[in-house]
Design an enzyme around this catalytic site. Structure first.
Site, mmCIF file in Angstrom:
data_model
loop_
_atom_site.group_PDB
_atom_site.id
_atom_site.type_symbol
_atom_site.label_atom_id
_atom_site.label_comp_id
_atom_site.label_asym_id
_atom_site.label_seq_id
_atom_site.Cartn_x
_atom_site.Cartn_y
_atom_site.Cartn_z
ATOM 1 N N LYS A 84 0.962 -0.928 -0.101
ATOM 2 C CA LYS A 84 0.045 -0.040 0.494
ATOM 3 C C LYS A 84 1.171 1.174 -0.023
ATOM 4 C CE LYS A 84 -4.333 0.920 2.480
ATOM 5 N NZ LYS A 84 -5.275 0.828 3.708
HETATM 6 O O1 G3P Z 1 -7.680 2.174 5.251
HETATM 7 C C1 G3P Z 1 -7.976 3.221 4.941
HETATM 8 C C2 G3P Z 1 -9.162 3.829 5.639
HETATM 9 O O2 G3P Z 1 -10.387 2.807 5.426
HETATM 10 C C3 G3P Z 1 -9.067 3.915 6.801
HETATM 11 O O3 G3P Z 1 -10.219 4.085 7.309
HETATM 12 O O4 G3P Z 1 -12.011 5.518 8.779
HETATM 13 O O5 G3P Z 1 -9.712 6.121 9.335
HETATM 14 O O6 G3P Z 1 -11.786 7.270 7.546
HETATM 15 P P1 G3P Z 1 -10.677 5.672 8.144
#
Ligand code: G3P
Length: 215
Positions: A84
């Site tokens: 990633k």
């Molecule tokens: O892994 C990336 C993403 O899904 C993170 O989500 O909730 O931290 O915006 P969030």
């Protein structure tokens, strides 16, 4: 649309894997840091043993060469590891270099469709548009999935998959599937929420009550 779990927590992964719905796992530095004291390589290797599908491990370098170096190491941990990298020009360089070596990448922190187009052109295996974080700014995050989906459909050379990320609630899962995402990567809590319905609970109670009261 496939379902991935967005976590580095082994117990959550083990539980969701037992439901038979998991096609992969995504992690990020925040999620790995949450698992206090856990060694990154051990966490990714353990996940790879539980889930037979792509497992995203995120590089923390800011320069393309650094990301490539990290990615080459991650790729030795397990064949299902996806590297990633952030959606920056340095990230594109890493995607391009890693793709030429046959290593799959997930371009993350995507907030507009043009970033997704560039990532695909550089050779990304997956892109991760952050639906919830776009919603947080007052803009419709799902529109991003619709646009990327249409752009990828319009270009037959693009094979890159779309992961709907930053999923916050069950409606995001439904709308991602409708908008053309290939995958939704979900926190465990959202997967649990998506299976709950008061009418299901009430129905079970009623069936059990009627069963006990039968003559
Ligand atoms: O892994 C990336 C993403 O899904 C993170 O989500 O909730 O931290 O915006 P969030």
């Amino acid at each position: 649309m496939q379902i991935y779990l967005d976590t580095a927590n082994i117990n959550e992964i083990r539980e969701a894997a037992s439901w038979g719905i998991l096609s992969g796992v995504t992690t990020n530095p925040t999620l790995v840091a949450r698992e206090k004291g856990a060694d990154f390589k051990s966490v990714i290797s353990e996940i790879a043993e539980l889930v037979d599908g792509p497992i995203s491990a995120e590089a923390v370098s800011l320069d393309g060469d650094g990301m490539v170096k990290e990615g080459l190491e991650f790729a030795t941990w397990h064949p299902n590891v996806i590297v990633k990298v952030p959606s920056t020009t340095e990230g594109l360089k890493a995607v391009y270099q890693l793709a030429r070596k046959g290593i799959r990448t997930n371009v993350t922190l995507i907030f507009n469709a043009s970033q997704a187009l560039m990532a695909a052109r550089a050779g990304a295996f997956i892109v991760s548009p952050f639906v919830g974080r776009v919603d947080d700014t007052g803009v419709d995050g799902m529109q991003l999935i619709r646009e990327i989906s249409q752009i990828y459909k319009n270009d037959s050379e693009i094979k890159t998959k779309i992961i709907s990320a930053s999923i916050r609630h069950p409606r995001h899962i439904i709308d991602s599937a409708l908008a053309g995402a290939d995958i939704a990567t979900c926190p465990f809590k959202v997967l649990q929420m998506s299976m709950r319905h008061p009418l299901t609970d009430r129905g079970i109670e009623q069936f059990l009550a009627d069963w006990k009261a039968r003559g």
